[in-house]
Design a protein around this motif. Sequence first.
Motif, mmCIF file in Angstrom:
data_model
loop_
_atom_site.group_PDB
_atom_site.id
_atom_site.type_symbol
_atom_site.label_atom_id
_atom_site.label_comp_id
_atom_site.label_asym_id
_atom_site.label_seq_id
_atom_site.Cartn_x
_atom_site.Cartn_y
_atom_site.Cartn_z
ATOM 1 N N PHE A 36 -2.570 6.293 -12.411
ATOM 2 C CA PHE A 36 -1.652 7.080 -11.590
ATOM 3 C C PHE A 36 -1.528 6.493 -10.183
ATOM 4 C CE2 PHE A 36 -2.659 10.295 -14.788
ATOM 5 C CZ PHE A 36 -1.458 10.967 -14.944
ATOM 6 N N SER A 37 -2.658 6.134 -9.601
ATOM 7 C CA SER A 37 -2.653 5.602 -8.242
ATOM 8 C C SER A 37 -1.857 4.306 -8.155
ATOM 9 C CB SER A 37 -4.091 5.379 -7.768
ATOM 10 O OG SER A 37 -4.113 4.992 -6.411
ATOM 11 N N LYS A 38 -2.050 3.435 -9.145
ATOM 12 C CA LYS A 38 -1.303 2.177 -9.154
ATOM 13 C C LYS A 38 0.198 2.421 -9.374
ATOM 14 C CE LYS A 38 -4.754 -1.318 -10.320
ATOM 15 N NZ LYS A 38 -4.310 -2.300 -9.299
ATOM 16 N N TYR A 39 0.523 3.401 -10.185
ATOM 17 C CA TYR A 39 1.941 3.738 -10.409
ATOM 18 C C TYR A 39 2.594 4.188 -9.107
ATOM 19 C CZ TYR A 39 5.954 6.605 -11.810
ATOM 20 O OH TYR A 39 7.204 7.161 -11.909
ATOM 21 N N ILE A 40 1.927 5.059 -8.393
ATOM 22 C CA ILE A 40 2.482 5.556 -7.129
ATOM 23 C C ILE A 40 2.674 4.401 -6.148
ATOM 24 C CG2 ILE A 40 1.998 7.010 -5.120
ATOM 25 C CD1 ILE A 40 0.412 8.835 -7.126
ATOM 26 N N GLU A 41 1.681 3.523 -6.062
ATOM 27 C CA GLU A 41 1.776 2.369 -5.161
ATOM 28 C C GLU A 41 2.911 1.438 -5.563
ATOM 29 O OE1 GLU A 41 -2.016 0.486 -5.236
ATOM 30 O OE2 GLU A 41 -2.976 1.981 -3.934
ATOM 31 N N ALA A 42 3.052 1.204 -6.858
ATOM 32 C CA ALA A 42 4.096 0.294 -7.331
ATOM 33 C C ALA A 42 5.488 0.842 -7.031
ATOM 34 C CB ALA A 42 3.933 0.044 -8.828
ATOM 35 N N TYR A 43 5.667 2.123 -7.211
ATOM 36 C CA TYR A 43 6.967 2.731 -6.900
ATOM 37 C C TYR A 43 7.206 2.796 -5.398
ATOM 38 C CZ TYR A 43 9.177 3.809 -11.322
ATOM 39 O OH TYR A 43 9.854 3.679 -12.526
ATOM 40 N N GLU A 44 6.158 3.043 -4.631
ATOM 41 C CA GLU A 44 6.298 3.009 -3.172
ATOM 42 C C GLU A 44 6.752 1.629 -2.707
ATOM 43 O OE1 GLU A 44 2.546 4.190 -1.600
ATOM 44 O OE2 GLU A 44 3.017 6.339 -1.627
ATOM 45 N N ALA A 45 6.236 0.596 -3.344
ATOM 46 C CA ALA A 45 6.631 -0.778 -2.995
ATOM 47 C C ALA A 45 8.111 -1.016 -3.277
ATOM 48 C CB ALA A 45 5.768 -1.777 -3.762
ATOM 49 N N GLU A 46 8.684 -0.230 -4.197
ATOM 50 C CA GLU A 46 10.112 -0.323 -4.497
ATOM 51 C C GLU A 46 10.945 0.587 -3.584
ATOM 52 O OE1 GLU A 46 11.687 -2.273 -6.680
ATOM 53 O OE2 GLU A 46 9.782 -3.227 -7.232
ATOM 54 N N GLY A 47 10.270 1.289 -2.674
ATOM 55 C CA GLY A 47 10.977 2.204 -1.779
ATOM 56 C C GLY A 47 11.209 3.577 -2.381
ATOM 57 N N ILE A 48 10.453 3.908 -3.449
ATOM 58 C CA ILE A 48 10.613 5.191 -4.139
ATOM 59 C C ILE A 48 9.330 5.997 -3.994
ATOM 60 C CG2 ILE A 48 11.023 6.317 -6.359
ATOM 61 C CD1 ILE A 48 12.503 3.731 -7.212
ATOM 62 N N ASP A 49 9.404 7.132 -3.326
ATOM 63 C CA ASP A 49 8.235 7.991 -3.149
ATOM 64 C C ASP A 49 8.147 8.998 -4.294
ATOM 65 O OD1 ASP A 49 7.508 6.800 -0.738
ATOM 66 O OD2 ASP A 49 8.758 8.157 0.448
ATOM 67 N N ILE A 50 6.952 9.159 -4.804
ATOM 68 C CA ILE A 50 6.688 10.162 -5.843
ATOM 69 C C ILE A 50 6.144 11.415 -5.166
ATOM 70 C CG2 ILE A 50 5.390 10.703 -7.931
ATOM 71 C CD1 ILE A 50 7.568 8.540 -8.289
ATOM 72 N N TRP A 51 6.789 12.546 -5.407
ATOM 73 C CA TRP A 51 6.404 13.811 -4.779
ATOM 74 C C TRP A 51 5.320 14.537 -5.571
ATOM 75 C CZ3 TRP A 51 6.830 18.864 -6.658
ATOM 76 C CH2 TRP A 51 6.670 19.886 -5.699
ATOM 77 N N LYS A 79 -9.513 10.707 -6.842
ATOM 78 C CA LYS A 79 -9.023 9.327 -6.757
ATOM 79 C C LYS A 79 -7.804 9.244 -5.840
ATOM 80 C CE LYS A 79 -8.509 4.977 -7.666
ATOM 81 N NZ LYS A 79 -9.384 4.014 -6.933
ATOM 82 N N LEU A 80 -6.846 10.142 -6.024
ATOM 83 C CA LEU A 80 -5.663 10.123 -5.166
ATOM 84 C C LEU A 80 -6.049 10.390 -3.720
ATOM 85 C CD1 LEU A 80 -2.990 11.983 -7.340
ATOM 86 C CD2 LEU A 80 -3.401 9.535 -7.129
ATOM 87 N N GLU A 81 -6.976 11.294 -3.519
ATOM 88 C CA GLU A 81 -7.446 11.601 -2.157
ATOM 89 C C GLU A 81 -8.098 10.376 -1.528
ATOM 90 O OE1 GLU A 81 -9.231 15.655 -0.534
ATOM 91 O OE2 GLU A 81 -10.729 14.527 -1.691
ATOM 92 N N ALA A 82 -8.951 9.707 -2.277
ATOM 93 C CA ALA A 82 -9.646 8.520 -1.764
ATOM 94 C C ALA A 82 -8.692 7.379 -1.446
ATOM 95 C CB ALA A 82 -10.700 8.064 -2.779
ATOM 96 N N ASP A 83 -7.578 7.319 -2.209
ATOM 97 C CA ASP A 83 -6.602 6.243 -2.002
ATOM 98 C C ASP A 83 -5.508 6.625 -1.004
ATOM 99 O OD1 ASP A 83 -8.036 4.779 -3.788
ATOM 100 O OD2 ASP A 83 -6.617 4.949 -5.453
ATOM 101 N N GLY A 84 -5.713 7.721 -0.286
ATOM 102 C CA GLY A 84 -4.739 8.133 0.719
ATOM 103 C C GLY A 84 -3.492 8.764 0.145
ATOM 104 N N LYS A 85 -3.603 9.296 -1.078
ATOM 105 C CA LYS A 85 -2.447 9.905 -1.747
ATOM 106 C C LYS A 85 -2.683 11.402 -2.015
ATOM 107 C CE LYS A 85 -1.461 5.520 -4.077
ATOM 108 N NZ LYS A 85 -2.640 4.790 -3.506
#
Length: 497
Positions: free
Chosen positions: A195-210, A246-252
Motif C-alpha cells: 500500500f505504501s509503495k502504491y501511494i508513493e508511486a501515484y504521488e510521483a505521477e501527481g495523483i494523491d490518494i485520499w 506502516k502508513l504512519e511511519a512512512d509519513g502517510k
Amino acid sequence: MKSFKYRLCILLVITIMSCTKKQEPLEVEVYETSASGNQLTKITEFPSEDSMDTIQLLPEETYQKITGIGGSFTESTASLLQRLSKENRDKIIEAYFGETGARYSLTRTHIASCDFSLTNYTYAPDDGDVELTNFSIDEDRDDLIPMIKDAMAASKDGFNIVASPWTAPPWMKDNKAYVGGKLLPEYYESFALYFSKYIEAYEAEGIDIWGLTPVNEPHGNGNNWESMHFSPEEETDFVQNHLGPKLEADGKGAINILGYDQNRAGIKEWVDEMYKDEASSKYFAGTAIHWYESTYDYFPEDLQYAHNKAPNKYLIETEGCVDSEIPKWRDDKWYWSKEATDWGWDWASDKDKHLHPKYAPVNRYARDIIGCLNNWVDGWIDWNMVLDKQGGPNWFENWCVAPIIVDPENDEVYFTPIYYTMAHFSRYIRPDAVVIGVQKTDESIMVTAVKNPDGSIAVVVFNEGGEAKTFALNLGDKTVNIKISEQAIQTILIPTK
C-alpha cells in the motif's frame, strides 16, 4: 366571563389572520429528469394553485457533512476512452468532471487488477520479494493514469480518490491464486508495504490518494474473480498492527483507511470489531459499504447502527451498479422500467430471494442515494463510469451497466438516464455540505436536502409513482409551489441569499 369571551375572540381572529397570511415567494431553480424525456431539464413553469402537500425544510436541524459523490476509474473504462475519438473522450471527461457536467467529487479506483480489468495483474509479481524491490505500476500507465490526470485537469474543485485492492499479490496468499484464499500472516508486513509503495508511486505521477480499503469485499465474491478473504478480526488486526502503523511511519498517516467494503446487511459484526476499543479503532477513518444485498432495501437500521457505533467516522458507499445485466443501447425506457435483474435473482438463497425482485435502474439509484443520505452516509461512489454495449470489457465476462455506454467501433456515446440521475446529486450536493432536516406530508415521494458551503440549499425529490405530484416547498416564511412529473427525479436549488 364577557371579558374572557372577548379575549378569546381576539385570539381566534389573530390566529386566523396569521394562518391565512400570504407567505413570501421562495426563489428556486428546478431541474428534472423523467421517464417522459427530461434530462436535467430546467423547469420554468410553476403551479399557481396552492398544494395540500408540503415539503418543509429545517436548516437548523443538521446531520452529517458530505464527503463527496462520484464514480470509479477502472481499467475497463479507461481503456474504452483510449479507443474513442479525442472529441468523445473530452466530452465524457467534461460530462463527469467539468463545470458543465456532473462535477464528481469523490471517486474510487482499483489497486492492481479487478474484474473490470483486461487481464489479471499485480504490481509485485516476483514470488518471495518481501521488500517489493521490483514493485511497479507500469500496468496503469497506458490508460488508468492518463484518465485520472485528464479528470484532474477538467475538475475545477478537484476530487478525492479511494483506492482498493481486490487481492494481495498471489504469492502472499495461502492458495497462491488471484481468486479466493487468505493473506498469510507472515506477509502482513509486505502487504502493508504494498500500500505504501502504491501511494508513493501515484504521488510521483501527481495523483494523491485520499483513502484506502484493506481489500474489496472481504467475504469474497463466490470465487469468481480477484478476491481475498478477511474476517472482521483478521482485517482489524491487519489495520491496527500493520497497515496503520506502516502508513504512519512512512509519513502517510493522513490517508483515510475505510474498513469492511462490502454489503450493508453484514456491517454490524464488522463495526463491532473495528470500533470495539480505542486501539482497534485508531487507524480506521471510517467504514465502506456496497449495495448488492438488495435491489430495493437500503438497510436504514444497519446504516444507523454503523453511524452510532462510530459517529465521528466516515460512512461511505464505495460501490454500486446495475450488475448481471448487459446494457440496453439508446433505450431510455428500459432504465425506467422494472425489468432489470441482479445476481440475487438467480443465486440468492430462498430466505433472501425477496430482497432481489426486478427493478428499474433509475429507481434503484435514486432510492438508494436518498436513503443513504437520510441515514448518515456521507459519500456515495458509483462503479464503472463507462462500459461498452456488452457491459465490459471484463476479463471474467461479469457484465454490468454504467451511466455512460459507448460503441468504440463506431465512436458513439450514449448517456443513459443513470448518468442524469447521478448528476442530480453530484452536481448540486457539494463536499462539506451538511444534510438538513426535512418534513413532508406525501409519504409516496422521497426527499433529501443539504446546505452547501456557499449557503445554497439543494433539495432532491424522487417521485417513483405513475402520477405527477404537486407540493409546496417551504423555507421559513417563504414558499413556492412545484410540480414533479410522474417517474421523475428533481433537484431544487435555493440560491445563496
